[in-house]
Design an enzyme around this catalytic site. Structure first.
Site, PDB file in Angstrom:
ATOM      1  N   ARG B  16     -19.884   9.486  46.560  1.00 24.63           N
ATOM      2  CA  ARG B  16     -19.734  10.975  47.471  1.00 24.63           C
ATOM      3  C   ARG B  16     -21.066  11.445  47.764  1.00 24.63           C
ATOM      4  NH1 ARG B  16     -19.024  15.360  42.519  1.00 24.63           N
ATOM      5  NH2 ARG B  16     -20.071  14.200  41.027  1.00 24.63           N
ATOM      6  N   SER B  43     -17.928  19.672  45.297  1.00 23.80           N
ATOM      7  CA  SER B  43     -18.080  18.449  44.765  1.00 23.80           C
ATOM      8  C   SER B  43     -17.645  17.308  45.246  1.00 23.80           C
ATOM      9  CB  SER B  43     -17.014  18.517  43.401  1.00 23.80           C
ATOM     10  OG  SER B  43     -15.499  18.424  44.062  1.00 23.80           O
ATOM     11  N   GLU B  64      -3.180  21.473  50.288  1.00 27.69           N
ATOM     12  CA  GLU B  64      -3.296  20.289  50.895  1.00 27.69           C
ATOM     13  C   GLU B  64      -2.522  19.723  52.046  1.00 27.69           C
ATOM     14  OE1 GLU B  64      -3.118  20.684  47.533  1.00 27.69           O
ATOM     15  OE2 GLU B  64      -5.238  20.637  46.887  1.00 27.69           O
ATOM     16  N   PHE B  89      -4.831  14.070  45.378  1.00 27.95           N
ATOM     17  CA  PHE B  89      -4.188  15.369  46.298  1.00 27.95           C
ATOM     18  C   PHE B  89      -4.095  14.846  47.679  1.00 27.95           C
ATOM     19  CE2 PHE B  89      -6.887  17.920  43.414  1.00 27.95           C
ATOM     20  CZ  PHE B  89      -5.929  17.879  42.333  1.00 27.95           C
ATOM     21  N   HIS B 115     -12.990  11.195  43.923  1.00 21.61           N
ATOM     22  CA  HIS B 115     -12.815  11.150  42.620  1.00 21.61           C
ATOM     23  C   HIS B 115     -11.565  10.107  42.233  1.00 21.61           C
ATOM     24  CE1 HIS B 115     -15.446  14.369  42.360  1.00 21.61           C
ATOM     25  NE2 HIS B 115     -15.114  14.849  40.894  1.00 21.61           N
ATOM     26  N   ASP B 123     -11.437  14.285  33.122  1.00 25.99           N
ATOM     27  CA  ASP B 123     -10.440  14.946  33.543  1.00 25.99           C
ATOM     28  C   ASP B 123      -9.059  14.570  33.330  1.00 25.99           C
ATOM     29  OD1 ASP B 123     -12.078  17.173  34.614  1.00 25.99           O
ATOM     30  OD2 ASP B 123     -12.199  16.462  36.525  1.00 25.99           O
ATOM     31  N   ARG B 173     -16.345   9.548  41.661  1.00 25.86           N
ATOM     32  CA  ARG B 173     -17.385  10.651  41.108  1.00 25.86           C
ATOM     33  C   ARG B 173     -18.543  10.209  40.706  1.00 25.86           C
ATOM     34  NH1 ARG B 173     -18.318  13.709  36.334  1.00 25.86           N
ATOM     35  NH2 ARG B 173     -17.528  12.011  35.227  1.00 25.86           N
TER      36      ARG B 173
END
Lengths: 277, 318
Positions: B16, B43, B64, B89, B115, B123, B173
């Site tokens: 990322r 993020s 989204e 999402f 992610h 998470d 991530r």
């Protein structure tokens, strides 16, 4: 001066003819909103060039409730975007008039399979409302003059995506965007108020930051006036709720939800065309 | 291939971050590039882009479906929108919008799903996209790209911005091993033979390419492993896959994704039809992940170097 009432009648005649020939499709919504489409394409509400359908400075018409396709196809053909005979190919194999309207970008070569004048792919409800917001954002970003008109149905307001789109349009102050919502009170499985009420629609839209006009959608003077008043609010997106009669113009279709998703038989079409004469 | 010289002492950076650096440069270079995000700009590392291009940064909030639709509308108006959110999402939640407003329309939208994979870590499973390759690669017109490290994510971002048409870019991530360098070639649709071998081929994608390379190194002398980085899942590089499978006759696929429908599924389809080959798919075995550190999770689900070595032995002895 174009006779808008006569144009709306011509649109209705073409809707009945093409649906009867196709033997499937959605009749009531298309007939009910024909007066608005006459105003849109023949009453000077939008800028377009029929010979150059994707002219950069054109106003965009996004049909979010794709099942209303016949009304847009009829209006585009009558406005000269493509030959009127092509309406007879609706829903047939190889036709540019797909059951629900399709916009397909080709990056190389010619794009003669694209039906001229169609701006978006519509069908799954709610999607066009966001697409219209994206277009209006692009116009604003580049300080362009062109605006966007998005047509959606009343049952479409049951989709969560429409509300995601409205809050975004309000946040970005998209004064170049008008949401036209057809309030014909029917949907595929019954009357809207029984299937899933959407009241108080005007208050909800207002609360979401839109400037709302609620009018008789079968009255052309009111339609033209509402668009005129909308211009007084250049920094705010507009919503025009058209209260229409589903199936308007054909007595045995009017107000009956069973005509949401069916086409007339040849006998029914004959009767309907006689009424529309 | 100009990889790093030392595979053990590697620098670690997230894909990322490579994407974010590239976006900042793209923002300066191409005025049509627009970023649209659903509350996850920072993020997803597009905060530099936001600061530098406020007029071309659209924040739609946690919405989204609208993210995808707005991006389609921008693309239909000549922009090059990057729709940026987490993969669970985007494309997880807005797949219908991806299918109709973007893919069927062939709109020039770049969908960036961050992610992804079990390496999201603490998470937990709700946020670990393990199905995104499967649900994107079935869509006509859509290209699917999974960069293996920081540098490749950067190059892939530039490449997809120049490519005309919709693309899904899969990011991760954690900081992962940098194995390619600024001079490593990159071409969309062209799988990369990172290490030549004659006994077994490992087709890998994403950050697990590194685990494959480590495993290959560790079994050197015992068995000769070919490692191929399949960074483009669609269109798949059939030629490279078939050529290598013919050479080694034994194939392992490795991905931080379900074993069904992703890279393993793609390779199985190619080989099943054109060159049936003995094969083991490594990935999440039709199960959800859980909370934990990325390294712990890769070990538990046998997707790290040791898991790969175990699978190498298995395919040799079968």
């Amino acid at each position: 001066m174009v006779d808008l009432v006569d144009k709306a009648r011509e649109i209705r005649v073409e809707i009945i003819k093409m649906l009867a020939k196709a033997e499937s499709g959605h009749t009531a919504g298309a007939l009910g909103i024909a007066d608005f489409f006459a105003c849109l394409y023949f009453g000077g509400l939008i800028n377009f060039k029929k010979e150059e359908p994707y002219w950069e400075e054109r106003d965009r018409v996004v049909l979010s409730c794709g099942h209303y396709a016949p009304v847009q196809y009829a209006a585009l053909a009558l406005a000269g975007f493509f030959p009127i005979e092509e309406l007879g190919s609706l829903r047939k194999l190889g036709s540019r008039l797909q059951g629900h309207p399709v916009r397909q970008i080709k990056y190389f070569g010619n794009n003669d399979k694209q039906l001229p004048g169609i701006e978006n792919t519509g069908g799954p409800l709610g999607q066009g409302v966001s697409v219209a917001v994206g277009m209006a954002l692009a116009s604003k970003m580049d300080k362009k003059k062109w605006s966007v008109v998005c047509v959606s149905s009343d049952a479409e307001q049951q989709e969560g995506q429409t509300w995601e789109a409205y809050q975004c349009a309000a946040k970005y102050g998209l004064g170049n965007l008008t949401f036209v919502i057809d309030r014909n009170e029917i949907q595929i499985s019954g009357n809207l108020g029984e299937v899933m009420p959407i009241e108080p629609l005007k208050d909800k839209l207002t609360a979401f930051g839109l400037r709302v006009f609620e009018i008789n959608g079968n009255n052309m003077v009111e339609i033209m006036e509402a668009f005129g008043k909308g211009k007084l609010f250049p920094g705010q997106p507009k919503a025009i709720i058209l209260k229409t009669m589903a199936g308007k113009g054909v007595s045995f279709i009017e107000g009956n939800y069973r005509w949401h998703g069916r086409a007339p038989t040849s006998e029914e079409a004959e009767k309907a065309l006689w009424e529309l004469k | 291939m100009n990889l790093v010289n030392d595979l053990i002492n590697v620098e670690r950076k997230a894909t990322r971050e490579g994407f974010g650096e590239a976006m900042s440069l793209l923002g300066k270079k191409n005025k049509n590039v627009v970023v649209v995000t659903a509350d996850l700009g920072e993020s997803m590392k597009v905060d530099d882009f936001e600061r530098e291009n406020q007029n071309r940064f659209i924040q739609v909030g946690v919405a989204e479906q609208n993210l995808m639709g707005v991006s389609a509308g921008l693309a239909l108006s000549g922009k090059i929108p990057f729709a940026v959110s987490y993969a669970v999402f985007n494309p997880g939640r807005n797949w219908d919008q991806l299918r109709v407003s973007v893919c069927y329309t062939n709109a020039n939208v770049k969908i960036v799903g961050g992610h992804s994979g079990v390496t999201v870590g603490p998470d937990g499973a709700t946020h670990q996209a393990l199905e995104d390759i499967a649900i994107t690669r079935v869509l006509p017109n859509l290209m699917v790209v999974v960069p293996c490290d920081f540098e490749q994510a950067k190059k892939a971002t530039f490449a997809i911005a120049s490519f005309k048409g919709p693309v899904y870019l899969r990011l991760t991530r954690p900081k992962t091993a940098c194995i390619t360098t600024a001079t490593t070639p990159f071409e969309l649709g062209k799988a990369q033979v990172l290490r030549e071998g004659k006994d077994i081929t490992i087709f890998a994608c994403g950050s697990l390419v590194y685990e494959a390379l480590l495993a290959a190194e560790e079994v050197r002398g015992e068995v000769d492993i070919e490692v191929i980085n399949v960074h483009t899942i669609k269109p798949i590089d059939e030629e490279t896959i078939i050529r290598s499978a013919r050479k080694t006759g034994k194939v392992i696929t490795l991905e931080d994704h379900q074993i069904n429908g992703g890279l393993g599924g793609t390779v199985a389809e190619v080989l099943g039809e054109k060159n049936p080959t003995k094969m083991i798919r490594m990935g999440m075995k039709d199960c959800f992940g859980e909370s934990g550190e990325p390294g712990e999770l890769l070990a538990k689900y046998e997707l790290d170097k040791n898991g790969v070595i175990k699978t190498i032995r298995k395919i040799l002895n079968d």
